[in-house]
Design an enzyme around this catalytic site. Structure first.
Site, short mmCIF file in Angstrom:
data_model
loop_
_atom_site.label_atom_id
_atom_site.label_comp_id
_atom_site.label_asym_id
_atom_site.label_seq_id
_atom_site.Cartn_x
_atom_site.Cartn_y
_atom_site.Cartn_z
N GLU A 221 0.86 -1.19 0.00
CA GLU A 221 0.00 0.00 0.00
C GLU A 221 0.89 1.23 0.00
OE1 GLU A 221 -2.10 -0.06 3.65
OE2 GLU A 221 -3.23 -1.89 3.21
N LYS A 223 2.25 4.45 1.62
CA LYS A 223 2.37 4.96 2.99
C LYS A 223 2.20 6.47 2.93
CE LYS A 223 4.94 5.06 7.27
NZ LYS A 223 4.25 6.31 7.59
N ARG A 243 -4.59 8.94 16.61
CA ARG A 243 -3.77 7.82 17.08
C ARG A 243 -3.53 7.89 18.58
NH1 ARG A 243 1.12 7.32 13.72
NH2 ARG A 243 1.81 5.84 15.29
N GLU A 273 -5.92 6.88 6.86
CA GLU A 273 -5.09 8.07 6.91
C GLU A 273 -5.84 9.21 6.22
OE1 GLU A 273 -0.89 9.05 8.08
OE2 GLU A 273 -2.06 7.21 8.25
N PHE A 312 -7.52 1.72 4.98
CA PHE A 312 -6.76 0.50 4.69
C PHE A 312 -7.13 -0.69 5.58
CE2 PHE A 312 -3.91 3.48 7.01
CZ PHE A 312 -3.87 2.85 8.25
N ARG A 385 3.61 -2.97 17.70
CA ARG A 385 4.50 -2.76 16.56
C ARG A 385 5.22 -4.07 16.28
NH1 ARG A 385 6.44 1.92 14.69
NH2 ARG A 385 5.98 3.02 16.64
N LYS A 391 7.18 -0.98 7.03
CA LYS A 391 7.16 0.28 6.27
C LYS A 391 8.52 0.50 5.62
CE LYS A 391 7.85 2.81 10.62
NZ LYS A 391 7.25 3.78 11.56
#
Length: 531
Positions: A221, A223, A243, A273, A312, A385, A391
């Site tokens: 995707e 970013k 967030r 986003e 997403f 995470r 990423k």
């Protein structure tokens, strides 16, 4: 009724032992003696919080106010009967009252409340309370230790306790449920209008690493460089959360409008986003915020920005949590509920290195940060995470929290402009220094940062002002080096602040574990290249 003194004793006892199991035992036995309400408050205090992480209330208690209130300790009459020591719940209620004081005369009111509280505490108890108020260090344990303690006392498997924490976004809520109804703790899941922590991605350094970790094909995707949003829709309402779990609905009317127009669904929680678009092109959101100096001005500025929405993920749909469903299923369900795919993040499936590189290059050319790769079988892990999401960015940065600042010299005289940067050590619950920098900010930002940092001041030693770890910055660097100079054991070479991350909490910064992993990877590949 448990006294605040007992919490301090438990924190000290946990701090004296080195073994993790012994720390967990001490904390577990302490929390197990409390009522659900007391355990909820105590768990937050031990983790260094007053309020839940999703609660936006601020105490508004600065260094100068505390220093003035501390004088009461030297003025205690020796001939009077010692005042009744406060219970844990009393301390919390007083802090709630302090947070609720505003308007004319608020400083004097807060001072009286603090003096009254300090007068009922020993010096040791005051010391621990101040460490809670200023978030200087977590006073008894890291959140991980507390969750292990809650698992031990409740008999609920640690994995279920961790999941409950990620969904509830508050260690206090987890402790409350553990004591009130342990069986219910294992059933906690995503619900409408209760924000959960977003899933986070590890860093990759090249396309080959994506294939090594996720295999072929890659599910990629764009970013985006925008505002991470979690949108809750249902019961005739729409709520947008940041967030940091703040309700920002009123500040992003464009996002609400695009969600209403773009989603055909009864109830849903979607992740995405919001990207600021000016003149038809995406503009780095954090760069825009740099132009706005005050919080209330930033909120007004948000309202004026035209946003595009790129979704997403979907983690809740029509009464059912989807966080345990694989990414492939969630992605399919998301496509099924959108009116038009224009509202979706741009995606592709790359079978070859060349296809992945071309998609990465198209993302960067379009003004985006890079690409995301997502393991097709991965479940959604709130607040975690990990390598299920990777990423790949066009530049390499880490997020640090400012833990101290030095008064500048020459042109920067009068400003706090040399910033001590910290990463988060999950084991100790502390922020550890990795270096300092004065590079990257404008004069206007130095001026505004000085005001903000002085409000967060904990103490001052010479030309160094130590602050509550609150302000997060994204930092460029040329290299991570081993260093005996800093408590973390590492130093950032040629550190430079890329931008201030108003949207991130201090506990979202790069961890010491992640920094260590980056260092080891850098040994294998000194210079990063997307190819």
């Amino acid at each position: 009724m448990a006294l605040f003194r007992e919490l301090v004793e438990a924190a000290e006892a946990a701090g004296r032992v080195s073994g993790r199991k012994e720390k967990v035992r001490i904390l577990s036995e302490f929390l197990g003696r409390l009522s659900p309400e007391e355990a909820s408050i105590a768990a937050r205090f031990l983790a260094g919080h007053v309020f839940p992480e999703y609660d936006n209330r601020e105490l508004g208690v600065g260094y100068s106010l505390v220093r003035e209130a501390l004088k009461v300790l030297d003025q205690k009459p020796l001939f009077l009967v010692e005042p009744q020591p406060p219970a844990i719940t009393e301390v919390y209620r007083l802090l709630e009252r302090i947070a609720g004081v505003s308007g004319e005369g608020s400083r004097e009111k807060k001072l009286k409340l603090l003096e009254g509280l300090f007068s009922r505490l020993s010096r040791k108890e005051v010391e621990y309370l101040l460490r809670i108020l200023f978030g200087e260090v977590r006073i008894g344990a890291s959140t991980g230790l507390l969750l292990e303690a809650i698992s031990r006392l409740s008999g609920v498997p640690y994995g279920d306790v961790l999941h409950a924490y990620m969904v509830l976004s508050d260690v206090g809520d987890v402790a409350f449920k553990a004591l009130e109804s342990p069986a219910a703790l294992g059933k906690v899941d995503v619900s409408l209008f209760h924000p959960v922590k977003p899933m986070l991605a590890d860093m990759a350094y090249n396309v080959d690493e994506l294939f090594q970790e996720h295999g072929s094909p890659l599910h990629l995707e764009y970013k985006y460089d925008g505002l991470r949003v979690q949108i809750h829709m249902g019961r005739g309402k729409v709520r947008v959360f940041s967030r940091r779990l703040s309700d920002i609905t009123e500040y992003v009317p464009d996002v609400v409008e695009r969600a209403v127009e773009g989603l055909h669904v009864e109830e849903a929680v979607v992740d995405g986003e919001a990207v600021a678009v000016i003149g038809g092109a995406p503009v780095p959101f954090q760069e825009l915020l740099r132009r706005v100096r005050r919080k209330n001005e930033r909120e007004d500025f948000l309202k004026s920005l035209p946003f595009e929405l790129h979704l997403f993920d979907v983690i809740y749909l029509n009464g059912k949590s989807l966080v345990r469903e694989p990414y492939s299923t969630r992605s399919r369900l998301l496509r099924e509920i959108v009116v038009s795919e224009e509202i979706l993040a741009k995606k592709t499936v790359a079978y070859t290195r060349q296809e992945a590189l071309e998609f990465y290059e198209s993302a960067v050319r379009s003004g985006n940060e890079g690409v995301m790769s997502k393991r097709h079988s991965s479940v959604y892990k709130p607040g975690i995470r990990g390598s299920d999401w990777l990423k790949l960015k066009s530049f390499d940065t880490i997020d640090c929290v400012i833990i101290a600042a030095e008064w500048g010299h020459g042109r920067r005289s009068g400003w706090l402009s040399d910033y001590h940067l910290g990463v988060y050590d999950e084991e100790s619950g502390r922020f550890l220094s990795v270096g300092k920098t004065f590079k990257g900010l404008s004069d206007a930002e130095f001026e505004e940062m000085t005001k903000r940092l002085l409000q967060l001041k904990v103490r001052e030693e010479g030309y160094v002002v130590y602050v509550k770890p609150e302000i997060v910055v994204e930092v460029d660097y040329s290299e991570i080096q081993r260093s005996k100079r800093y408590p973390s054991g590492f130093a950032l070479r040629f550190a430079r602040i890329r931008r201030i991350r108003f949207d991130k909490s201090p506990y979202e910064v790069t961890t010491l574990r992640e920094l260590r992993e980056r260092y080891l990877r850098s040994i294998r590949a000194k210079r990063w290249s997307p190819q």
